[in-house]
Motif scaffolding. Structure first.
Motif, mmCIF file in Angstrom:
data_model
loop_
_atom_site.group_PDB
_atom_site.id
_atom_site.type_symbol
_atom_site.label_atom_id
_atom_site.label_comp_id
_atom_site.label_asym_id
_atom_site.label_seq_id
_atom_site.Cartn_x
_atom_site.Cartn_y
_atom_site.Cartn_z
ATOM 1 N N LEU A 218 -3.578 -18.333 -6.201
ATOM 2 C CA LEU A 218 -3.901 -16.906 -6.233
ATOM 3 C C LEU A 218 -3.102 -16.160 -5.177
ATOM 4 O O LEU A 218 -2.657 -15.044 -5.377
ATOM 5 N N LEU A 219 -2.919 -16.858 -4.059
ATOM 6 C CA LEU A 219 -2.216 -16.248 -2.960
ATOM 7 C C LEU A 219 -0.758 -15.918 -3.329
ATOM 8 O O LEU A 219 -0.254 -14.845 -3.024
ATOM 9 N N THR A 220 -0.110 -16.847 -4.010
ATOM 10 C CA THR A 220 1.279 -16.603 -4.427
ATOM 11 C C THR A 220 1.331 -15.413 -5.380
ATOM 12 O O THR A 220 2.207 -14.546 -5.285
ATOM 13 N N ASN A 221 0.357 -15.367 -6.299
ATOM 14 C CA ASN A 221 0.335 -14.238 -7.242
ATOM 15 C C ASN A 221 0.131 -12.920 -6.496
ATOM 16 O O ASN A 221 0.742 -11.901 -6.846
ATOM 17 N N ALA A 222 -0.703 -12.952 -5.453
ATOM 18 C CA ALA A 222 -0.944 -11.719 -4.683
ATOM 19 C C ALA A 222 0.348 -11.263 -4.014
ATOM 20 O O ALA A 222 0.681 -10.071 -4.029
ATOM 21 N N VAL A 223 1.097 -12.215 -3.465
ATOM 22 C CA VAL A 223 2.355 -11.828 -2.803
ATOM 23 C C VAL A 223 3.350 -11.296 -3.846
ATOM 24 O O VAL A 223 4.058 -10.309 -3.614
ATOM 25 N N MET A 224 3.380 -11.942 -5.024
ATOM 26 C CA MET A 224 4.287 -11.449 -6.073
ATOM 27 C C MET A 224 3.907 -10.034 -6.509
ATOM 28 O O MET A 224 4.764 -9.193 -6.743
ATOM 29 N N GLN A 225 2.604 -9.804 -6.623
ATOM 30 C CA GLN A 225 2.158 -8.481 -7.066
ATOM 31 C C GLN A 225 2.628 -7.387 -6.106
ATOM 32 O O GLN A 225 3.067 -6.323 -6.517
ATOM 33 N N LEU A 226 2.564 -7.699 -4.823
ATOM 34 C CA LEU A 226 2.863 -6.672 -3.822
ATOM 35 C C LEU A 226 4.332 -6.628 -3.406
ATOM 36 O O LEU A 226 4.817 -5.597 -2.971
ATOM 37 N N CYS A 227 5.007 -7.768 -3.527
ATOM 38 C CA CYS A 227 6.348 -7.842 -2.912
ATOM 39 C C CYS A 227 7.428 -8.376 -3.859
ATOM 40 O O CYS A 227 8.537 -8.644 -3.406
ATOM 41 N N GLY A 228 7.115 -8.557 -5.134
ATOM 42 C CA GLY A 228 8.049 -9.272 -6.013
ATOM 43 C C GLY A 228 9.242 -8.474 -6.504
ATOM 44 O O GLY A 228 10.149 -9.028 -7.123
ATOM 45 N N PHE A 229 9.255 -7.159 -6.247
ATOM 46 C CA PHE A 229 10.314 -6.334 -6.854
ATOM 47 C C PHE A 229 10.989 -5.423 -5.834
ATOM 48 O O PHE A 229 11.274 -4.262 -6.089
ATOM 49 N N TYR A 230 11.236 -6.001 -4.648
ATOM 50 C CA TYR A 230 11.890 -5.237 -3.593
ATOM 51 C C TYR A 230 11.111 -3.937 -3.374
ATOM 52 O O TYR A 230 9.890 -3.969 -3.362
ATOM 53 N N ASP A 231 11.802 -2.818 -3.286
ATOM 54 C CA ASP A 231 11.028 -1.589 -3.079
ATOM 55 C C ASP A 231 10.716 -0.882 -4.410
ATOM 56 O O ASP A 231 10.615 0.330 -4.493
ATOM 57 N N GLU A 232 10.543 -1.718 -5.459
ATOM 58 C CA GLU A 232 10.079 -1.164 -6.736
ATOM 59 C C GLU A 232 8.766 -1.845 -7.148
ATOM 60 O O GLU A 232 8.363 -1.804 -8.321
ATOM 61 N N ALA A 233 8.104 -2.510 -6.180
ATOM 62 C CA ALA A 233 6.909 -3.294 -6.509
ATOM 63 C C ALA A 233 5.770 -2.409 -7.017
ATOM 64 O O ALA A 233 5.054 -2.774 -7.956
ATOM 65 N N GLY A 234 5.628 -1.241 -6.412
ATOM 66 C CA GLY A 234 4.564 -0.331 -6.852
ATOM 67 C C GLY A 234 4.800 0.123 -8.280
ATOM 68 O O GLY A 234 3.902 0.098 -9.124
ATOM 69 N N GLU A 235 6.035 0.493 -8.555
ATOM 70 C CA GLU A 235 6.405 0.961 -9.897
ATOM 71 C C GLU A 235 6.182 -0.137 -10.942
ATOM 72 O O GLU A 235 5.695 0.110 -12.031
ATOM 73 N N PHE A 236 6.541 -1.370 -10.568
ATOM 74 C CA PHE A 236 6.372 -2.488 -11.502
ATOM 75 C C PHE A 236 4.879 -2.714 -11.781
ATOM 76 O O PHE A 236 4.473 -2.933 -12.917
ATOM 77 N N SER A 237 4.057 -2.660 -10.736
ATOM 78 C CA SER A 237 2.605 -2.803 -10.918
ATOM 79 C C SER A 237 2.080 -1.709 -11.833
ATOM 80 O O SER A 237 1.263 -1.952 -12.714
ATOM 81 N N PHE A 238 2.571 -0.527 -11.606
ATOM 82 C CA PHE A 238 2.112 0.643 -12.349
ATOM 83 C C PHE A 238 2.511 0.557 -13.829
ATOM 84 O O PHE A 238 1.712 0.782 -14.722
ATOM 85 N N LYS A 239 3.771 0.141 -14.064
ATOM 86 C CA LYS A 239 4.277 0.160 -15.446
ATOM 87 C C LYS A 239 3.977 -1.116 -16.211
ATOM 88 O O LYS A 239 3.720 -1.095 -17.410
ATOM 89 N N VAL A 240 4.071 -2.267 -15.524
ATOM 90 C CA VAL A 240 3.937 -3.556 -16.213
ATOM 91 C C VAL A 240 2.551 -4.162 -15.962
ATOM 92 O O VAL A 240 1.913 -4.687 -16.869
#
Ligand code: GLU
Length: 294
Positions: A218-240
């Motif tokens: 779960l921890l790895t998934n949490a890090v991916m959710q927050l940090c997996g897309f450089y400075d587009e992580a918020g946008e990726f969470s929002f769109k995908v």
């Protein structure tokens, strides 16, 4: 979630996105990556029940680059447990993947393990604790993917080594702050090899399926959710709406906990360094299948 129309959704998505104009650019700062055919487009989705849905160039190998930073994080966490977090954080950086600025004012502790600096620290941990880190990484990836021939592309690793100025600077700065314990060239050699692993979308989806398994990592998934897309992580969470990780080879892996892993590949990158069409494909897939986790 209805699975039986997945294949059709994936086929339709690929056909639609194939025809839109690609506003991205190939990652030419690593010369060896610039030879890729930029029209490549592949999708492979694997469910936790071992169902497979694929289309396009999903059986062609490509450089997974930073996606393998998820693998190195899992291995380093196995070795150090929560002590790891004294060396690297778990916060989104809000800056580019190879930025030096933040590292200076945060005294050599990278914001997260998926920034180049963070992954270099992780490689330092692997060098400290493993006899042969490169072999250990390969063994792990081969076991997860089920493909015992997966390997490093040494031309890509060498190309990165030759143009290593910025990664070298990150490593030197962290060494000065005491956050790199081993010889810099040894650590960067592991880092460049880690980034040079090649896989198909099918292998990528299979390799990362363990992150979709019941309550695992779960921890790895949490890090991916927050940090997996450089400075587009918020946008990726929002769109995908899935945890995921991208790489400058144009690949993206995304995880739906307890349901599936999906890998997409399209080499041209948007301004934030993520696959331009890859993100669009995932956005359509999660929208059409109603499978954002939010
Ligand atoms: N090997 C690449 C680098 O060090 C990885 C970048 C990425 O995929 O984010 O720049």
């Amino acid at each position: 979630m209805e699975l039986n129309n997945f294949q059709q959704i994936i086929d339709n998505t690929l056909n639609d996105i194939k025809n839109i104009e690609d506003l991205g650019q190939i990652a030419s700062y690593i010369p060896e990556l610039s030879h890729i055919d930029e029209s490549k487009l592949g999708i492979h989705l694997t469910t936790v029940n071992n169902e497979h849905f694929a289309c396009g160039d999903s059986n062609e190998s490509f450089s997974i680059q930073s996606i393998s930073k998820v693998i190195s994080l899992v291995l380093a966490f196995e070795l150090l447990g929560n002590k790891l977090w004294s060396r690297v954080g778990v916060e989104p950086s809000g800056s580019s993947f190879n930025s030096l600025v933040q590292l200076e004012y945060e005294k050599g502790i990278p914001r997260n393990p998926f920034l180049n600096a963070g992954a270099i620290v992780i490689c330092d941990v692997l060098v400290s604790h493993l006899d042969d880190p490169k072999q250990h990484i390969l063994d792990f990836v081969r076991r997860l993917s089920g493909n015992s021939t997966l390997t490093y592309n040494t031309s890509v690793a060498e190309s990165e080594r030759k143009t290593r100025y910025r990664n070298n600077s990150l490593a030197n700065l962290m060494k000065e702050f005491g956050n790199i314990h081993n010889d810099i060239d040894t650590v960067l050699d592991v880092y460049f090899h880690l980034c040079s692993i090649e896989m198909t979308c099918k292998e990528l989806a299979q390799t990362f399926l363990f992150l979709a398994m019941n309550g695992k990592n779960l921890l790895t998934n949490a890090v991916m959710q927050l940090c997996g897309f450089y400075d587009e992580a918020g946008e990726f969470s929002f769109k995908v709406g899935l945890p995921g990780k991208s790489g400058v080879g144009g690949g993206i892996i995304a995880i739906h906990p307890n349901q599936y892993s999906v890998a997409v590949w399209s080499p041209k990158l948007n301004k934030k360094g993520n696959s331009y069409k890859g993100i669009k494909i995932l956005e359509v897939i999660t929208t059409e299948t109603g499978s954002s986790i939010f």
